[in-house]
Design an enzyme around this catalytic site. Sequence first.
Site, short mmCIF file in Angstrom:
data_model
loop_
_atom_site.label_atom_id
_atom_site.label_comp_id
_atom_site.label_asym_id
_atom_site.label_seq_id
_atom_site.Cartn_x
_atom_site.Cartn_y
_atom_site.Cartn_z
N ARG A 47 0.83 -1.20 0.00
CA ARG A 47 0.00 0.00 0.00
C ARG A 47 0.87 1.25 0.00
O ARG A 47 2.09 1.16 0.13
CB ARG A 47 -0.96 -0.01 1.19
CG ARG A 47 -0.22 -0.34 2.48
CD ARG A 47 -0.72 0.33 3.68
NE ARG A 47 -0.67 1.78 3.59
CZ ARG A 47 0.44 2.50 3.78
NH1 ARG A 47 1.61 1.95 4.02
NH2 ARG A 47 0.39 3.82 3.71
N GLY A 48 0.20 2.42 -0.12
CA GLY A 48 0.94 3.67 -0.22
C GLY A 48 1.16 3.95 -1.70
O GLY A 48 1.58 3.05 -2.46
N ALA A 49 0.88 5.18 -2.12
CA ALA A 49 0.84 5.50 -3.55
C ALA A 49 2.10 5.06 -4.33
O ALA A 49 2.01 4.31 -5.31
CB ALA A 49 0.55 6.99 -3.73
N ARG A 87 -6.68 -0.16 -7.48
CA ARG A 87 -7.01 0.97 -6.60
C ARG A 87 -7.05 2.24 -7.47
O ARG A 87 -6.07 2.56 -8.15
CB ARG A 87 -5.97 1.10 -5.46
CG ARG A 87 -5.97 -0.15 -4.56
CD ARG A 87 -5.28 0.12 -3.25
NE ARG A 87 -6.04 0.99 -2.39
CZ ARG A 87 -5.56 1.54 -1.28
NH1 ARG A 87 -4.31 1.31 -0.92
NH2 ARG A 87 -6.30 2.33 -0.53
N GLN A 192 -3.22 2.60 9.64
CA GLN A 192 -1.87 2.72 9.09
C GLN A 192 -0.96 3.52 10.03
O GLN A 192 0.25 3.34 10.02
CB GLN A 192 -1.93 3.41 7.72
CG GLN A 192 -2.49 2.56 6.60
CD GLN A 192 -3.98 2.74 6.42
OE1 GLN A 192 -4.68 3.09 7.36
NE2 GLN A 192 -4.48 2.51 5.23
N ASP A 233 -1.83 10.98 -2.37
CA ASP A 233 -2.07 9.92 -3.36
C ASP A 233 -2.25 10.49 -4.75
O ASP A 233 -2.04 9.80 -5.76
CB ASP A 233 -3.30 9.10 -2.98
CG ASP A 233 -2.95 8.18 -1.83
OD1 ASP A 233 -2.93 8.65 -0.69
OD2 ASP A 233 -2.64 7.00 -2.11
N ASN A 243 -5.48 12.51 -0.01
CA ASN A 243 -4.70 11.64 0.88
C ASN A 243 -5.68 10.87 1.77
O ASN A 243 -6.89 11.06 1.68
CB ASN A 243 -3.72 12.48 1.71
CG ASN A 243 -2.70 11.62 2.44
OD1 ASN A 243 -2.08 10.73 1.84
ND2 ASN A 243 -2.52 11.83 3.73
N LYS A 244 -5.14 10.03 2.60
CA LYS A 244 -5.96 9.16 3.45
C LYS A 244 -7.09 9.92 4.13
O LYS A 244 -6.89 11.03 4.61
CB LYS A 244 -5.04 8.52 4.51
CG LYS A 244 -5.69 7.59 5.50
CD LYS A 244 -6.51 6.49 4.88
CE LYS A 244 -5.77 5.66 3.87
NZ LYS A 244 -6.67 4.79 3.07
#
Length: 337
Positions: A47-49, A87, A192, A233, A243-244
């Site tokens: 995960r994570g862009a 995603r 996260q 992201d 972002n998140k």
Amino acid sequence: MNTIRAIELIEEQLHFINQTKLPLEEEILVSDDYERIAIAIERLEIRGAPAIGVAAAYALALSLKNIRKERWSEVFKKALQRLASTRPTAVNLFFALNEMQNVYDQFKEADDLYARLYKKAICIHNDDIILCDKIASNGLNIFTKKVRVLTHCNAGALATGGDGTALNVIRKAFENGFVEHVYTDETRPLLQGSRLTAWELQKYGIPFSINTDSTAAFLMQQKKVDLVIVGADRIAINGDAANKIGTYNLAVICHYHKVPFYVAAPTTTIDKKCLNGDEIKIELRDKKELTWFGSKQITLDYFPAYCPAFDVTPNALITAIITEKGIYKPPFDFLHV
Ligand code: MRU
């Protein structure tokens, strides 16, 4: 220097840390199957862009491993579509897939196509490592004294091919004597912050504490937070940044409490096709992520729920965006960056 690599290509196999198990278990998964890697991205094992982009590039290259030339076109297209469907918000995924497709288009008749795709994926990974280093060096310029920093989600080594974006800025600042304490938002619903960022901070020896997302305003009211740094992201040309989920709340309370709010991201996170944040596609996650807490059901499954994975922080709330090319202040115009 404590180096964490979330993703590594070893002898034509992708090795990756299963991030759903951290910090209780440090499990490494190994695969050369693009479908398994696509599932890992969907499950947030990867995960994570930037990390999603790097993993997808490797997966696409590996899709042609041991495939006969007459099937290249069919298999490559199928793998490309599958990986692109994992995603929707992190633009780094589409940036990496696009780079890989360019190599495919140019060399689809060449006998060494697989080797070229493989090499390109390694290049994308190596570039990401360099971008992370440059973001951290540039980010150092925002610090003038020792501060207490708050961050949201995980924008560290686990979220990239290298040492991270926002968390790498914090780490570099700590190494240079500028960070006293890091407050880590737990980051509901998948945690996260309390699982991944906390795990990294502990490894780096940086003093930290975890807090619920809703504690951030209270911390600021008590004057315990000097600045906030988060990742992104996808960033629109005008600087609106996805972002998140919960990042926008944080930016609003920073504005109220006059706490500087920074975004750190590589320019591969800028989407030149998005004029503003309204054009950023926001991923909706399974409502089970709200109705269950890990393996325990906490509310009724049939309750309606709204579960966006990301939100968009309007540019007006962002103090500056730290990239590998420099620090950009409002008004943002990323068309030619
Ligand atoms: O759903 P996730 O865990 O993939 O979301 C990650 C984030 O929102 C990060 O902050 C972002 O990708 C930047 S990572 C360098």
